[in-house]
Design a protein around this motif. Structure first.
Motif, mmCIF file in Angstrom:
data_model
loop_
_atom_site.group_PDB
_atom_site.id
_atom_site.type_symbol
_atom_site.label_atom_id
_atom_site.label_comp_id
_atom_site.label_asym_id
_atom_site.label_seq_id
_atom_site.Cartn_x
_atom_site.Cartn_y
_atom_site.Cartn_z
ATOM 1 N N THR A 1 -67.009 38.921 10.117
ATOM 2 C CA THR A 1 -65.933 39.112 11.448
ATOM 3 C C THR A 1 -64.971 38.015 11.187
ATOM 4 O OG1 THR A 1 -67.867 40.080 12.592
ATOM 5 C CG2 THR A 1 -65.883 39.315 13.596
ATOM 6 N N ASP A 2 -63.789 38.272 11.389
ATOM 7 C CA ASP A 2 -62.810 37.139 11.781
ATOM 8 C C ASP A 2 -62.689 36.818 13.127
ATOM 9 O OD1 ASP A 2 -60.597 35.615 11.500
ATOM 10 O OD2 ASP A 2 -59.274 36.945 10.415
ATOM 11 N N VAL A 3 -63.256 35.565 13.177
ATOM 12 C CA VAL A 3 -63.161 34.965 14.655
ATOM 13 C C VAL A 3 -62.193 34.052 14.826
ATOM 14 C CG1 VAL A 3 -65.706 35.454 14.968
ATOM 15 C CG2 VAL A 3 -65.061 33.113 13.990
ATOM 16 N N ARG A 4 -61.225 33.824 14.212
ATOM 17 C CA ARG A 4 -59.957 32.957 14.724
ATOM 18 C C ARG A 4 -59.274 33.488 15.892
ATOM 19 N NH1 ARG A 4 -56.769 33.478 9.084
ATOM 20 N NH2 ARG A 4 -57.175 35.592 9.572
ATOM 21 N N HIS A 5 -58.936 32.457 16.896
ATOM 22 C CA HIS A 5 -58.162 32.802 17.951
ATOM 23 C C HIS A 5 -59.077 33.668 18.825
ATOM 24 C CE1 HIS A 5 -55.053 31.082 15.507
ATOM 25 N NE2 HIS A 5 -55.077 32.412 14.752
ATOM 26 N N ALA A 6 -60.513 33.954 18.671
ATOM 27 C CA ALA A 6 -61.160 34.651 19.465
ATOM 28 C C ALA A 6 -61.730 33.890 20.452
ATOM 29 C CB ALA A 6 -62.279 35.223 18.644
ATOM 30 N N PRO A 7 -61.932 34.436 21.767
ATOM 31 C CA PRO A 7 -62.739 33.604 23.032
ATOM 32 C C PRO A 7 -64.032 33.478 22.413
ATOM 33 C CG PRO A 7 -62.395 35.770 23.642
ATOM 34 C CD PRO A 7 -61.656 35.667 22.293
ATOM 35 N N MET A 8 -64.604 32.419 23.086
ATOM 36 C CA MET A 8 -66.193 31.837 22.511
ATOM 37 C C MET A 8 -67.184 33.056 22.888
ATOM 38 S SD MET A 8 -67.709 29.415 21.189
ATOM 39 C CE MET A 8 -66.372 28.224 21.178
ATOM 40 N N GLU A 9 -66.989 33.953 23.860
ATOM 41 C CA GLU A 9 -68.001 34.790 24.088
ATOM 42 C C GLU A 9 -67.986 35.868 22.731
ATOM 43 O OE1 GLU A 9 -68.814 38.539 27.319
ATOM 44 O OE2 GLU A 9 -67.436 37.053 27.555
ATOM 45 N N THR A 10 -66.709 36.269 22.074
ATOM 46 C CA THR A 10 -66.662 37.079 21.232
ATOM 47 C C THR A 10 -67.036 36.294 19.987
ATOM 48 O OG1 THR A 10 -64.369 37.689 21.914
ATOM 49 C CG2 THR A 10 -64.926 38.483 19.631
ATOM 50 N N VAL A 11 -67.195 35.073 19.747
ATOM 51 C CA VAL A 11 -67.851 34.241 18.654
ATOM 52 C C VAL A 11 -69.359 34.320 18.768
ATOM 53 C CG1 VAL A 11 -67.871 32.393 17.378
ATOM 54 C CG2 VAL A 11 -65.750 32.802 18.234
ATOM 55 N N GLU A 12 -69.816 34.005 19.977
ATOM 56 C CA GLU A 12 -71.297 34.233 20.195
ATOM 57 C C GLU A 12 -71.875 35.674 19.975
ATOM 58 O OE1 GLU A 12 -71.722 30.789 23.624
ATOM 59 O OE2 GLU A 12 -71.318 32.592 24.165
ATOM 60 N N ASN A 13 -70.968 36.484 20.484
ATOM 61 C CA ASN A 13 -71.469 37.888 20.095
ATOM 62 C C ASN A 13 -71.516 38.185 18.533
ATOM 63 O OD1 ASN A 13 -71.950 38.541 22.842
ATOM 64 N ND2 ASN A 13 -69.898 39.307 22.891
ATOM 65 N N ALA B 1 -75.292 29.377 13.240
ATOM 66 C CA ALA B 1 -75.636 28.543 14.409
ATOM 67 C C ALA B 1 -74.674 27.276 14.507
ATOM 68 C CB ALA B 1 -76.932 28.423 14.657
ATOM 69 N N ARG B 2 -74.862 26.553 13.354
ATOM 70 C CA ARG B 2 -74.370 25.258 13.315
ATOM 71 C C ARG B 2 -72.899 25.428 13.138
ATOM 72 N NH1 ARG B 2 -76.467 20.098 13.522
ATOM 73 N NH2 ARG B 2 -75.803 18.766 11.941
ATOM 74 N N ALA B 3 -72.368 26.357 12.709
ATOM 75 C CA ALA B 3 -70.934 26.631 12.898
ATOM 76 C C ALA B 3 -70.369 26.811 14.202
ATOM 77 C CB ALA B 3 -70.434 28.106 11.963
ATOM 78 N N LEU B 4 -71.396 27.712 14.998
ATOM 79 C CA LEU B 4 -70.965 27.653 16.462
ATOM 80 C C LEU B 4 -70.881 26.371 17.502
ATOM 81 C CD1 LEU B 4 -70.261 29.728 18.893
ATOM 82 C CD2 LEU B 4 -72.913 29.766 19.130
ATOM 83 N N GLU B 5 -71.897 25.470 16.765
ATOM 84 C CA GLU B 5 -71.693 24.188 17.563
ATOM 85 C C GLU B 5 -70.522 23.388 17.156
ATOM 86 O OE1 GLU B 5 -75.031 21.596 16.212
ATOM 87 O OE2 GLU B 5 -76.456 23.069 16.488
ATOM 88 N N VAL B 6 -69.974 23.459 16.012
ATOM 89 C CA VAL B 6 -68.566 22.916 15.766
ATOM 90 C C VAL B 6 -67.568 23.378 16.387
ATOM 91 C CG1 VAL B 6 -66.886 22.640 13.900
ATOM 92 C CG2 VAL B 6 -69.327 22.383 13.159
ATOM 93 N N LEU B 7 -67.728 24.719 16.633
ATOM 94 C CA LEU B 7 -66.505 25.306 17.512
ATOM 95 C C LEU B 7 -66.735 25.017 19.009
ATOM 96 C CD1 LEU B 7 -66.400 29.215 15.899
ATOM 97 C CD2 LEU B 7 -64.992 27.211 15.562
#
Length: 235
Positions: A220-232, A152-158
């Motif tokens: 899951t590798d979320v590099r270059h992924a849209p934010m929606e993909t990262v959140e999921n 969750a904290r990592a998502l904030e950074v992104l």
């Protein structure tokens, strides 16, 4: 019992390496703070200290890499533990690059001072300080998320990386205005373009750390992924 003993040893080794990463993170945070102080005060002494610390950061990266190689060779880790070890390697590489950006800023300070521009600089250094503050806050958050494996904290950074990019773009527009109004600021402005870009890259490295955390925890590798993909991915 022997398996439990080996597992405890492995956990201790992982903990020791993670502590070294956090120590390295603290070192590059301090290095960046020194670099920005050197810029704000045109301090050659502080700039030299930043460059001295770069040698220490580089040495720490090599030490951690050697420790990682030794652990992998001894323990033959499972998939999740191997992801963590890979993540540590990526984290140290990104932290070392933060140190490189701090050193780049320090060298720019040296150039500006030696050019005799320190007393008549008109370029808005204060705006760079704000961009740097945002980047450092994000780096600190990323390190905290790494220590806790907190997605969750990592998502904030992104999500907050965009603000750093916006500050960079705004600063570039101001520099163009300064150069158009007074050609005497062109040389100094060009130097500060590289400083602004270095700060923006610090934000990028914090973002990379955040992506690594999600990879470790979720696989899951979320590099270059849209934010929606990262959140999921972190649900």
């Amino acid at each position: 019992m022997p398996d439990k003993h080996l597992s405890s040893e492995f956990d201790a080794e992982l903990g020791a390496i993670s502590n070294r990463v956090m120590e390295m993170g603290g070192m590059v945070e301090s290095q960046m703070a020194q670099a920005m102080y050197a810029l704000a005060h045109f301090s050659l002494e502080t700039a030299a200290q930043v460059l001295e610390r770069e040698v220490m950061v580089n040495g720490m990266e090599l030490e951690i890499d050697r420790e990682l190689s030794a652990v992998i060779a001894r323990r033959q880790p499972t998939a999740r533990d191997l992801r963590l070890l890979i993540a540590v390697s990526k984290a140290t590489a990104n932290l070392e690059r933060v140190g490189d950006e701090a050193a780049r800023i320090a060298r720019t300070v040296q150039q500006l001072v030696k050019a005799g521009l320190s007393t008549r600089m008109r370029v808005p250094v204060g705006d760079l300080a704000y961009e740097a503050e945002l980047a450092m806050i994000n780096l600190r958050k990323a390190l905290d998320a790494f220590a806790r494996l907190d997605t969750a904290r990592a998502l904030e950074v992104l999500k907050e990386d965009d603000q750093i990019d916006q500050e960079f773009d705004g600063f570039m527009r101001k520099l163009i205005t300064y150069m158009m109004e007074d050609p005497r600021t062109i040389s100094a402005s060009i130097d500060l373009v590289f400083v602004a870009k270095a700060i923006e890259r610090v934000g990028d490295h914090a973002k990379n750390l955040a992506e690594v955390i999600i990879y470790v925890v979720k696989g899951t590798d979320v590099r270059h992924a849209p934010m929606e993909t990262v959140e999921n991915a972190i649900r």
